[in-house]
Design a protein around this motif. Structure first.
Motif, PDB file in Angstrom:
ATOM      1  N   SER A  33      -6.518   2.771   2.770  1.00  0.00           N
ATOM      2  CA  SER A  33      -7.269   1.653   3.337  1.00  0.00           C
ATOM      3  C   SER A  33      -7.562   0.533   2.349  1.00  0.00           C
ATOM      4  N   ASN A  34      -7.545   0.866   1.051  1.00  0.00           N
ATOM      5  CA  ASN A  34      -7.931  -0.151   0.077  1.00  0.00           C
ATOM      6  C   ASN A  34      -7.405   0.205  -1.315  1.00  0.00           C
ATOM      7  N   LYS A  35      -7.695  -0.676  -2.245  1.00  0.00           N
ATOM      8  CA  LYS A  35      -7.256  -0.521  -3.640  1.00  0.00           C
ATOM      9  C   LYS A  35      -7.800   0.767  -4.257  1.00  0.00           C
ATOM     10  N   ASN A  36      -9.053   1.096  -3.993  1.00  0.00           N
ATOM     11  CA  ASN A  36      -9.657   2.299  -4.573  1.00  0.00           C
ATOM     12  C   ASN A  36      -8.952   3.558  -4.103  1.00  0.00           C
TER      13      ASN A  36
ATOM     14  N   ASP B 139      -4.236  -5.113   7.941  1.00  0.00           N
ATOM     15  CA  ASP B 139      -5.446  -5.271   7.136  1.00  0.00           C
ATOM     16  C   ASP B 139      -4.992  -5.618   5.712  1.00  0.00           C
ATOM     17  N   ASP B 140      -5.586  -6.619   5.101  1.00  0.00           N
ATOM     18  CA  ASP B 140      -5.179  -7.076   3.765  1.00  0.00           C
ATOM     19  C   ASP B 140      -5.071  -5.960   2.740  1.00  0.00           C
ATOM     20  N   GLN B 141      -5.976  -4.998   2.792  1.00  0.00           N
ATOM     21  CA  GLN B 141      -6.042  -3.949   1.776  1.00  0.00           C
ATOM     22  C   GLN B 141      -5.245  -2.696   2.129  1.00  0.00           C
ATOM     23  N   ALA B 142      -4.974  -2.456   3.397  1.00  0.00           N
ATOM     24  CA  ALA B 142      -4.327  -1.215   3.835  1.00  0.00           C
ATOM     25  C   ALA B 142      -2.833  -1.216   3.493  1.00  0.00           C
TER      26      ALA B 142
END
Length: 154
Positions: free
Chosen positions: A5-8, A127-130
């Motif tokens: 879902s994101n960078k982390n 989604d930008d981060q996904a």
């Protein structure tokens, strides 16, 4: 195939792989610009215990980060080799039993890749981060990478 879902989450996934791979391993990262390759490499380096900032070696092609016992993490960005020049980089010197090598844009140096490696493909989602991440072991069907990937993704 899996989704982050994101960078982390991308970096946590990479750090988990770093703890499983033995020295002598090669991992390739493929995907468009901004798809998460460098983010993954940064998380991987953190998983290896590297404290320095890890940046994509787009212009230098290769960055080497020391580990314990004269081992190192080698981060290669082959993007600038699209038009040729891979034969000028001493990949045999970089890929050996005391390194873990991660290669962004490895398709531009395909002739120099080892017989067995882990290939990871990144695809950005709406989604930008996904990101969608697809993992494949290239090479022998009985190579230990298959077990490593299975353990990593479970």
């Amino acid at each position: 195939m899996l989704t982050v879902s994101n960078k982390n989450e991308t970096q946590a996934l990479a750090a988990k792989l770093a703890k499983l791979l033995p020295l002598g391993s090669v991992v390739t990262l493929e995907g468009n610009l901004g798809s998460g390759k460098t983010t993954f490499a940064q998380g991987f380096a953190k998983g290896l215990g590297i404290q320095r900032a890890v940046k994509s070696p787009t212009y230098t092609i290769v960055r080497e980060y020391p580990l314990d016992d004269s081992a190192s993490f080698v981060h290669i960005d082959a993007y600038r080799l699209e038009e040729g020049g891979a034969d000028t980089v001493d990949f045999d010197y970089l890929m050996h039993d005391k390194t873990i090598v991660m290669i962004e844009w490895a398709r531009f140096m395909a002739d120099f890749l080892p017989e067995n490696y882990i290939q990871i493909n990144f695809t950005p989602l709406e989604d930008d981060q996904a990101r969608s991440i697809q993992v494949e072991v290239i090479g022998s069907v009985d190579h230990p990478y298959h077990q490593i990937v299975k353990q990593w993704l479970n």
